[in-house]
Design an enzyme around this catalytic site. Structure first.
Site, PDB file in Angstrom:
ATOM      1  N   ALA A  93       0.833  -1.199   0.000  1.00  0.00           N
ATOM      2  CA  ALA A  93       0.000   0.000   0.000  1.00  0.00           C
ATOM      3  C   ALA A  93       0.866   1.248   0.000  1.00  0.00           C
ATOM      4  O   ALA A  93       2.034   1.214   0.399  1.00  0.00           O
ATOM      5  CB  ALA A  93      -0.919  -0.002   1.218  1.00  0.00           C
ATOM      6  N   ASP A  94       0.262   2.347  -0.417  1.00  0.00           N
ATOM      7  CA  ASP A  94       0.909   3.640  -0.312  1.00  0.00           C
ATOM      8  C   ASP A  94      -0.167   4.701  -0.123  1.00  0.00           C
ATOM      9  O   ASP A  94      -1.258   4.603  -0.688  1.00  0.00           O
ATOM     10  CB  ASP A  94       1.750   3.971  -1.540  1.00  0.00           C
ATOM     11  CG  ASP A  94       2.690   5.121  -1.238  1.00  0.00           C
ATOM     12  OD1 ASP A  94       3.711   4.873  -0.564  1.00  0.00           O
ATOM     13  OD2 ASP A  94       2.379   6.262  -1.610  1.00  0.00           O
ATOM     14  N   THR A  95       0.173   5.696   0.679  1.00  0.00           N
ATOM     15  CA  THR A  95      -0.766   6.774   0.968  1.00  0.00           C
ATOM     16  C   THR A  95      -0.143   8.099   0.567  1.00  0.00           C
ATOM     17  O   THR A  95       1.004   8.372   0.920  1.00  0.00           O
ATOM     18  CB  THR A  95      -1.137   6.779   2.463  1.00  0.00           C
ATOM     19  OG1 THR A  95      -1.748   5.519   2.768  1.00  0.00           O
ATOM     20  CG2 THR A  95      -2.097   7.893   2.802  1.00  0.00           C
TER      21      THR A  95
END
Length: 181
Positions: free
Chosen positions: A59-61
């Protein structure tokens, strides 16, 4: 490998067999917009650690003000600039998730939330910066910590703003046949 993401996974009954940090360059590409940036990083992280027969979740935000991607703040000056920009206004938090299943099929999901900060006084900003909570955080804040009291409104996924949108993650895992309660 984020402790926040591991805590969020535990909330939906997922305990990874292994946690492997993906060493990828998170610098935005020239003219790259926030949503494609988040998607690219999640996919790149998953691909970097993919193994045949394994279920890989990455994931990446990304915190964005308009087309501008705010960095993971590494200095107090960066954090002050980011929080000053966010003060009294709305911004978007894009949290992308990529899952590579045991057969190598790649699935993606994205959560976009709108966060509105209160107008920060000089004292509030100084107190928050003194906490050190901003270090290494996208946009210079952690909503699950002290910054939660600075958020006037949130529309979207709280867990997505923390760093892993649970609804989207659960949907990906279920689609891959991962047993969830």
């Amino acid at each position: 490998a984020s402790p926040r993401r591991l805590d969020l996974l535990a909330r939906i009954g997922v305990s990874p067999d292994a946690v492997i940090p993906a060493d990828v360059d998170e610098t935005p590409l020239k003219a790259e917009l926030p949503i494609p940036h988040a998607r690219r990083l999640a996919a790149t992280k998953a691909a970097a650690i993919a193994e045949p027969g394994a279920l890989i979740l990455a994931a990446d935000t990304v915190v964005a003000v308009g087309r501008r991607i705010l960095p993971k703040t590494e200095s107090e000056a960066e954090a002050r600039a980011a929080l000053t920009l966010l003060s009294g206004r709305r911004h978007r938090v894009h949290s992308a998730v990529t899952l590579i299943d045991a057969g190598g099929r790649v699935r993606h999901r994205l959560s976009t939330s709108i966060v509105a900060f209160k107008r920060l006084s000089a004292e509030e900003l100084d107190v928050y910066l003194a906490s050190g909570e901003w270090q290494g955080k996208a946009g210079g804040y952690a909503i699950q910590g002290r910054a939660g009291a600075l958020v006037r409104a949130l529309s979207g996924s709280y867990s997505g703003v923390v760093g892993l949108p649970l609804y989207e993650t659960r949907a990906l895992l279920r689609a891959a046949g991962y047993p969830l309660g």
